[in-house]
Design an enzyme around this catalytic site. Structure first.
Site, PDB file in Angstrom:
ATOM      1  CE  LYS A  11      -3.676  -2.889   1.711  1.00 37.19           C
ATOM      2  NZ  LYS A  11      -4.851  -2.735   2.508  1.00 37.19           N
ATOM      3  CG  HIS A  97      -6.872  -3.080  -2.953  1.00 36.01           C
ATOM      4  ND1 HIS A  97      -7.931  -2.395  -1.553  1.00 36.01           N
ATOM      5  CD2 HIS A  97      -6.462  -4.422  -1.829  1.00 36.01           C
ATOM      6  CE1 HIS A  97      -7.125  -2.772  -0.515  1.00 36.01           C
ATOM      7  NE2 HIS A  97      -6.809  -3.985  -0.865  1.00 36.01           N
ATOM      8  CD  GLU A  99      -7.118  -0.326   1.642  1.00 34.42           C
ATOM      9  OE1 GLU A  99      -5.765  -0.053   0.504  1.00 34.42           O
ATOM     10  OE2 GLU A  99      -6.956  -1.008   2.301  1.00 34.42           O
ATOM     11  CD  GLU A 169      -7.323  -8.102  -0.621  1.00 31.62           C
ATOM     12  OE1 GLU A 169      -6.912  -8.603  -0.167  1.00 31.62           O
ATOM     13  OE2 GLU A 169      -7.597  -6.557  -0.863  1.00 31.62           O
TER      14      GLU A 169
HETATM   15  P1  13P Z   1      -4.541  -6.867   5.414  1.00 30.09           P
HETATM   16  O1  13P Z   1      -3.862  -7.780   5.383  1.00 30.09           O
HETATM   17  O2  13P Z   1      -3.526  -5.667   6.732  1.00 30.09           O
HETATM   18  O3  13P Z   1      -6.301  -6.896   5.888  1.00 30.09           O
HETATM   19  O4  13P Z   1      -5.136  -5.849   4.835  1.00 30.09           O
HETATM   20  C1  13P Z   1      -5.283  -6.974   3.040  1.00 30.09           C
HETATM   21  C2  13P Z   1      -5.304  -6.724   2.323  1.00 30.09           C
HETATM   22  O5  13P Z   1      -5.656  -4.891   1.303  1.00 30.09           O
HETATM   23  C3  13P Z   1      -3.883  -6.432   0.758  1.00 30.09           C
HETATM   24  O6  13P Z   1      -4.516  -5.884  -0.730  1.00 30.09           O
END
Ligand code: 13P
Length: 251
Positions: A11, A97, A99, A169
């Protein structure tokens, strides 16, 4: 045999010096400790790709990016093309993703274009899907994830589809410390594979489907033991070399 993959999504973390330190630690630990066939991928910020890619040369770890634009080139200030990623050694690109869907309003249609561009450049998309807590509580999570897959991937030929990696996810598990149970993960992964098989038949048996969402060294073994879970997309735990490598060793 489906490919087992553990991809670290850094990220927006790790300025260059920190990123090089982390990558070096991971490379050394993987070399010394990992004896299974799992492929590790480091999806770093754009600014680290070239330098981390140089460190990865000769290792068994692949380089990944976290996004790219749908267009080949041109007046898209601030954006990065798939060709640029390829030119610095990138092999995998995370697309869709949650996000990016949430903060940058990326639609299934826009993601379909990105998938095409990434494939055209010979790179492998890691295509993310997943529902919100609200959708799960309403019982529409399977339909929602299926529609993400249909709208962004089902235009692909079987040959192109067979190059895709999927990451499931659940949004409610990302960065929350709340992991999907192995039963929940397996249930969704199986639904995803069945949905993909409805369109692509046997090819779906070869698709790697990764789980992402608070995956850590404590729960990876149980998750990866599930029949349809072929690895993980790891956020927070990929920022610590010890944790990330322990996850790779969890198969
Ligand atoms: P976390 O492992 O921090 O929950 O994040 C997962 C993620 O968004 C991977 O792309």
């Amino acid at each position: 045999m489906r490919k087992k993959i553990v991809a670290g999504n850094w990220k927006m973390n790790k300025p260059l010096e920190d990123g090089l330190k982390l990558a070096t630690e991971v490379i050394n630990m993987v070399k010394d400790e990992v004896r299974n066939e799992a492929l590790a991928v480091l999806c770093t910020p754009f600014t680290n790709l070239y330098s981390v890619g140089k460190l990865l040369e000769g290792s068994k770890i692949a380089l990944g990016a976290q996004n790219c634009h749908s267009k080949d080139s041109g007046a898209y200030t601030g954006e990065i093309s798939a060709e640029m990623l390829k030119s610095v050694g990138v092999k995998y690109v995370i697309l869709g993703h949650s996000e990016r869907r949430e903060y940058f309003k990326e639609s299934n249609q826009f993601l379909a274009e990105k998938v095409n561009t990434v494939l055209k450049n010979g790179l492998t998309p890691i295509f993310c899907c997943g529902e919100s807590l609200d959708q799960r509580e309403k019982g529409i999570h399977f339909d929602f994830v299926n529609s993400q897959l249909t709208e962004s991937l089902f235009h692909l030929s079987e040959a192109d589809f067979s190059k895709i990696v999927i990451a499931y996810e659940p949004i409610w598990a990302i960065g929350t410390g709340k992991t999907a149970s192995s039963a929940q993960a397996q249930e969704m992964h199986e639904k995803i594979r069945t949905h993909l098989a409805g369109k692509y038949g046997k090819a779906a048996q070869e698709t790697s489907i990764l789980y992402g969402g608070s995956c850590n060294p404590g729960n990876a073994k149980e998750l990866f033991a599930c029949k349809d879970v072929d690895g993980g997309l790891i956020g927070g735990a990929s920022l610590k070399s010890r944790d990330f490598v322990d996850i790779i060793k969890s198969f």
